[in-house]
Each structure stands twice: as C-alpha cells, then as structure tokens.
Design an enzyme around this catalytic site. Structure first.
Site, PDB file in Angstrom:
ATOM      1  N   CYS A 283     -39.077  47.274  -4.167  1.00 39.03           N
ATOM      2  CA  CYS A 283     -40.353  47.619  -3.530  1.00 39.03           C
ATOM      3  C   CYS A 283     -41.489  47.823  -4.528  1.00 39.03           C
ATOM      4  O   CYS A 283     -42.449  47.057  -4.542  1.00 39.03           O
ATOM      5  CB  CYS A 283     -40.183  48.894  -2.702  1.00 39.03           C
ATOM      6  SG  CYS A 283     -39.110  48.659  -1.297  1.00 39.03           S
TER       7      CYS A 283
HETATM    8  N1  LIG Z   1     -34.320  48.588  -0.567  1.00 42.30           N
HETATM    9  C1  LIG Z   1     -35.227  49.509  -0.292  1.00 42.30           C
HETATM   10  O1  LIG Z   1     -35.185  50.626  -0.798  1.00 42.30           O
HETATM   11  C2  LIG Z   1     -36.366  49.228   0.678  1.00 42.30           C
HETATM   12  C3  LIG Z   1     -37.121  50.310   1.157  1.00 42.30           C
HETATM   13  C4  LIG Z   1     -38.144  50.073   2.056  1.00 42.30           C
HETATM   14  C5  LIG Z   1     -38.430  48.759   2.457  1.00 42.30           C
HETATM   15  N2  LIG Z   1     -37.693  47.725   1.950  1.00 42.30           N
HETATM   16  C6  LIG Z   1     -38.035  46.389   2.420  1.00 42.30           C
HETATM   17  O2  LIG Z   1     -37.080  45.994   3.412  1.00 42.30           O
HETATM   18  C7  LIG Z   1     -36.816  44.592   3.331  1.00 42.30           C
HETATM   19  C8  LIG Z   1     -35.340  44.353   3.125  1.00 42.30           C
HETATM   20  O3  LIG Z   1     -34.965  44.923   1.881  1.00 42.30           O
HETATM   21  P1  LIG Z   1     -33.456  45.255   1.523  1.00 42.30           P
HETATM   22  O4  LIG Z   1     -33.512  46.078   0.278  1.00 42.30           O
HETATM   23  O5  LIG Z   1     -32.716  45.783   2.699  1.00 42.30           O
HETATM   24  O6  LIG Z   1     -32.912  43.779   1.177  1.00 42.30           O
HETATM   25  P2  LIG Z   1     -31.384  43.330   1.045  1.00 42.30           P
HETATM   26  O7  LIG Z   1     -31.385  42.140   0.172  1.00 42.30           O
HETATM   27  O8  LIG Z   1     -30.532  44.507   0.673  1.00 42.30           O
HETATM   28  O9  LIG Z   1     -30.972  42.923   2.525  1.00 42.30           O
HETATM   29  C9  LIG Z   1     -31.555  41.854   3.189  1.00 42.30           C
HETATM   30  C10 LIG Z   1     -30.464  41.060   3.899  1.00 42.30           C
HETATM   31  O10 LIG Z   1     -31.110  40.013   4.632  1.00 42.30           O
HETATM   32  C11 LIG Z   1     -30.260  38.896   4.610  1.00 42.30           C
HETATM   33  N3  LIG Z   1     -31.060  37.724   4.958  1.00 42.30           N
HETATM   34  C12 LIG Z   1     -31.894  37.008   4.190  1.00 42.30           C
HETATM   35  N4  LIG Z   1     -32.462  36.029   4.903  1.00 42.30           N
HETATM   36  C13 LIG Z   1     -31.994  36.151   6.158  1.00 42.30           C
HETATM   37  C14 LIG Z   1     -32.223  35.418   7.369  1.00 42.30           C
HETATM   38  N5  LIG Z   1     -33.083  34.386   7.399  1.00 42.30           N
HETATM   39  N6  LIG Z   1     -31.545  35.810   8.471  1.00 42.30           N
HETATM   40  C15 LIG Z   1     -30.676  36.834   8.423  1.00 42.30           C
HETATM   41  N7  LIG Z   1     -30.433  37.563   7.313  1.00 42.30           N
HETATM   42  C16 LIG Z   1     -31.086  37.216   6.201  1.00 42.30           C
HETATM   43  C17 LIG Z   1     -29.697  38.891   3.198  1.00 42.30           C
HETATM   44  O11 LIG Z   1     -28.482  38.148   3.136  1.00 42.30           O
HETATM   45  C18 LIG Z   1     -29.474  40.383   2.967  1.00 42.30           C
HETATM   46  O12 LIG Z   1     -28.161  40.797   3.313  1.00 42.30           O
HETATM   47  C19 LIG Z   1     -37.715  44.085   2.205  1.00 42.30           C
HETATM   48  O13 LIG Z   1     -38.928  43.651   2.743  1.00 42.30           O
HETATM   49  C20 LIG Z   1     -37.956  45.312   1.359  1.00 42.30           C
HETATM   50  O14 LIG Z   1     -39.160  45.234   0.633  1.00 42.30           O
HETATM   51  C21 LIG Z   1     -36.655  47.936   1.093  1.00 42.30           C
END
Ligand SMILES: NC(=O)c1ccc[n+]([C@@H]2O[C@H](COP(=O)([O-])OP(=O)(O)OC[C@H]3O[C@@H](n4cnc5c(N)ncnc54)[C@H](O)[C@@H]3O)[C@@H](O)[C@H]2O)c1
Length: 450
Positions: A283
């Site tokens: 992030c």
């Molecule tokens: N990690 C954090 O602390 C955090 C906190 C707040 C917001 N976010 C935001 O949340 C979002 C997700 O982050 P995350 O850390 O959970 O990512 P992540 O990589 O842990 O998880 C995302 C998942 O989405 C899957 N994916 C990708 N493309 C896909 C598709 N087309 N269809 C279905 N699944 C798909 C991936 O395989 C993965 O398992 C991002 O925008 C991030 O900026 C993350």
C-alpha cells in the site's frame, strides 16, 4: 436474457436478503484483504463464496490451510467445517453471489503508473454473468474515479443489458487492513462507504453494518476512494519526513527514535511515525503514486508525494553507505565482508515481502561485492522478485558458528521472534535500522543505528 426488474424492486429484494442474513457474499481475491473479510462476514452469519485465479490458493483453502502467516489455518478449517465458505476458481459462479466484494491487487506497472488489469479482468468476469439484484463493491485501493469511470463502464457492457442503479448496484469501500496488528480485525475497523447512486450507497451501508463495527457513509465513490489514498499518502509523507530528519539528526549525533518518543508525549497535535530503511508493503509505497499519476492527468503536480517518494526511495542507499562507514571504522571494506540481513518482510511479524526495502538493500550489497546471507523467521527461502537479480538463498539459522562468521548483521525488520540479545552476544557488529536493539544488552557487540 436475465429478467429485468422494475426500478427499486432489485434494490428491495437485495435489501431483504441482506437484512435477514440470507445474502451470499462473494469475495474476489483471497489474499491479505479477502481472507479477513471472509472472517468478518462468516462471523456475522453470512454464507461466503471465495474466488481466486490462483488454483494453489483455492486448493489450500479447501484443505483448511492458510497461506498467510497471521491468519491461522484453524480459522480457515473452521469456515470449512461449518460449511460457511466455499473457495473456487470458477468465475462463472459469480452469479451465485448477491454481493461481490472485489479485493484484487492494484499494483504499479513498470513505469510506476497504476495497473488496474486485475480490477478490469474481475469486472469483465462479473459483467459476463451479471444478474438483477447484485451489489458490487470495489475494495481494492485505487485512485478517485476508478469505480465510476473504469468498473461501471465494464459492468454496463453486460450481455443482459442490466442498468446500474436500477438492476444492479455499485459502491466503493476501501479496506483498512493492518496485517499482523493483533489489536484490530477486519470487523473491528470502521468502514468508509460511497455509492455510485443513493440505492447503491444504502445497500452497501446496510451490508457492512451487519458485519463491521462502524460504517461511515460518504457522498460518493470518489470521496471514499480519495479517503483511502489520503490515509496512505499521509503515512507515506510523514514517514518520509522522519526519514529525512533521521539523516539530519544522525549527522548531529541526535537519536531520532528518542526525539520521536519524546515528541509523542504531547497529548495533541502530534502522531508518531518512525524512520526505517525505506517503505514496503502493498500500500504505502504504491498508492501515493496512483495519486501523483492522477494529478499529472489533471495537469497538476503532487509535489509532496513526489518528494516523499524520493526521500523514502533514497533510504536503502543511505543505509548501505552508513554500513560501509561502520565497517570502515573496523578497517573492513564492504566488498568481501560477510553481511547478514535480518528481516526480509516489509514489516515486523508478517511474511509479506512485497515492495520490501530489504530487496533493494540486498541488491546494493551484492552490487558492492558483499557476501550476502539473510535470516527471516517467517520467510524460509528468498522469494524471486521481478525487479531484483539476487542469489538463491535460504534463511540462515542464527547459530553461534554462523553469527560468529559475519562481519555485520544489518537489521532491516524488527521481528519479535528474533532473540536480539542472543544476536548481540554472538556477533561483533550490528547496524540497526529499526531501533530493535533499544534496551537490549550489547554484550560487547558494536551497535550503530542507521
Ligand atoms: N495487504 C494490505 O495490507 C492491504 C490493506 C488495505 C488495502 N489493500 C488493497 O487491497 C487490494 C488487495 O491486496 P492484497 O494485499 O489482499 O493482495 P493479495 O495479493 O494478497 O491478494 C489478491 C488476490 O487476488 C487474486 N487475483 C488476482 N487477480 C484476480 C482476478 N482477476 N480474479 C480473481 N482473483 C484474482 C490473487 O491471486 C490474490 O490471491 C489491493 O488493492 C491493495 O492495495 C491491501
């Protein structure tokens, strides 16, 4: 073709399902954000359907196993045993969900511009099977206008010709997950919600009120999107400020950590941020660039953000320069010195290495000819990164033989599982970028902060 409901019927029937707890919640993206949301909604009594394109993750979840360190497998196994959660890679089954929460990655591309491919692909998959009475909420972090200008136009191209605000509904609600922070669960963090229209907002608010401690409605999806970017930019800019002050104070022999701890005794008007070897995670290093890209599109420049990025990105090089000076004092050049980098994860007590400054630190060490090793209790083998060409390494055990052979231990992440007094006892020199050695006995070891 799907049946098209009269205006408001679709909203009313979904509202009824939400209020009775009968709505099926689909979560797309079963990662750091998606899994805690499943916990929140299954705990609130909803049936959850999880979607991911990564078969290995879906398979692991089906077997009741978590692949994220701070999410226990017992939690996943509990969902499976209670039959409240079903993970799948079959995106056609998105039609079975009454509500779809999109939690897919939003990275930067090679030019550090927003890469919305995953959001677009997910929107296309939803559009293909869209049916009346569905609510779609984007949770991925992104720049203001994404929901209305990127997601909705794709959904509107649905073959059933369903109309947003009449047949289906769209909202944005940013996730505020803080991985590894035991004080907060997804259900315990207030949730900001904006809708593309009044019905969309009402439905999304009603949904989250069932599962989340506090829901904060705002007037539009753009306000909700901007809110998340503001929160992350605020952190990015403040961390850059303390990083810059660290460099200045260090030159004057003033300890920045002591300064911040003293300043935070002020009961108002100050929030503590701490310096480090750079920024990491999915992030804080990424999201501000979404905003600066948006500013450029508006013919403006986001100067604070650009400057903060510049300062934070310069930190790994500063640390390695300080390491070279530190070794030099003992008559050792960096080239050929054995350096153990302690902590590859981007922050303490997690196994997430995305955007971790440790990769830049390791890359600089290799470029300058150091003999590199690493230890991370949560990352047993060094993951391959697209951006860095690093040797294949596994986490070294912190034995007396290993630590005794190192010229310096470079602390990049202050994991709680590490015995810092033990490290100080067994090695000659430590460069500490996290203040991990505060209050730890030196045992004759040379310790320097950086
Ligand atoms: N990690 C954090 O602390 C955090 C906190 C707040 C917001 N976010 C935001 O949340 C979002 C997700 O982050 P995350 O850390 O959970 O990512 P992540 O990589 O842990 O998880 C995302 C998942 O989405 C899957 N994916 C990708 N493309 C896909 C598709 N087309 N269809 C279905 N699944 C798909 C991936 O395989 C993965 O398992 C991002 O925008 C991030 O900026 C993350």
């Amino acid at each position: 073709m799907s049946e098209v409901m009269a205006p408001c019927d679709a909203a009313r029937s979904l509202e009824a399902k939400i209020s009775t707890g009968d709505a099926v919640v689909g979560i797309v993206g079963l990662g750091y954000v998606g899994l805690p949301l499943i916990d929140a909604f299954t705990s609130a009594g909803f049936q959850c359907l999880g979607f991911d394109v990564d078969w290995a993750k879906v398979q692991a979840l089906r077997e009741g196993a978590s692949y994220i360190r701070h999410i226990p497998s017992s939690m996943v196994a509990g969902w499976m045993e209670r039959e409240v959660f079903e993970p799948t890679i079959e995106l056609d089954r998105l039609s079975e969900a009454d509500v779809i929460l999109i939690c897919v990655p939003t990275p930067l591309d090679h030019s550090r511009n927003p890469d919305l491919t995953c959001v677009e692909e997910t929107s296309k998959a939803i559009a293909k099977v869209l049916r009346p009475g569905q609510l779609i909420v984007l949770e991925s972090t992104t720049y203001p206008t994404t929901t209305r200008d990127v997601v909705v136009p794709i959904l509107q191209r649905n073959p059933a010709k369903l109309q947003v605000g009449r047949d289906y509904f769209v909202a944005y609600s940013p996730e505020r997950e803080d991985p590894g922070n035991k004080d907060f669960t997804a259900a315990g963090i207030p949730k900001v919600v904006g809708g593309v229209d009044a019905d969309s907002l009402d439905l999304a608010v009603s949904l989250y009120r069932n599962a989340i401690v506090d829901v904060v409605p705002v007037s539009s999806t753009e306000v909700a999107e901007a809110c998340k970017i503001l929160e992350n930019t605020y952190r990015c800019v403040n961390i850059a400020m303390v990083n810059e002050l660290k460099v200045l104070f260090d030159r004057m022999g003033i300890d920045i950590w002591e300064v911040v701890d003293a300043a935070k005794t002020k009961p108002f008007g100050f929030q503590a941020f701490y310096p480090g070897p750079g920024l990491g995670g999915h992030c804080i290093p990424i999201d501000p660039f979404y905003l600066s890209w948006l500013a450029r599109r508006q013919g403006l420049s986001a100067r604070f953000i650009e400057l903060a990025g510049e300062v934070n990105l310069s930190m790994p090089r500063y640390v390695i320069d300080r390491l070279a000076e530190f070794l030099n004092e003992s008559g050792k050049p960096l080239r050929g010195s054995r350096i153990c980098l302690l902590g590859v994860a981007y922050k303490k007590d997690v196994d997430d290495w995305r955007e971790s400054p440790s990769f830049e630190l390791m890359s600089l060490l290799v470029q300058r000819g150091a003999c590199l090793s690493y230890h991370d209790p949560h990352i047993p083998a060094l993951p391959r990164s697209d951006h860095y060409d690093l040797p294949e390494l596994t986490s070294a055990d912190l034995t007396s033989e290993f630590l005794g052979s190192q010229d310096c231990v470079l602390i990049a992440t202050d994991h709680s599982a590490v015995d810092y007094a033990g490290v100080a006892e067994l090695t000659d020199a430590i460069l500490d970028t996290r203040n991990a050695m505060a209050g730890v006995s030196r045992n004759g070891c040379k310790i320097r902060k950086a």
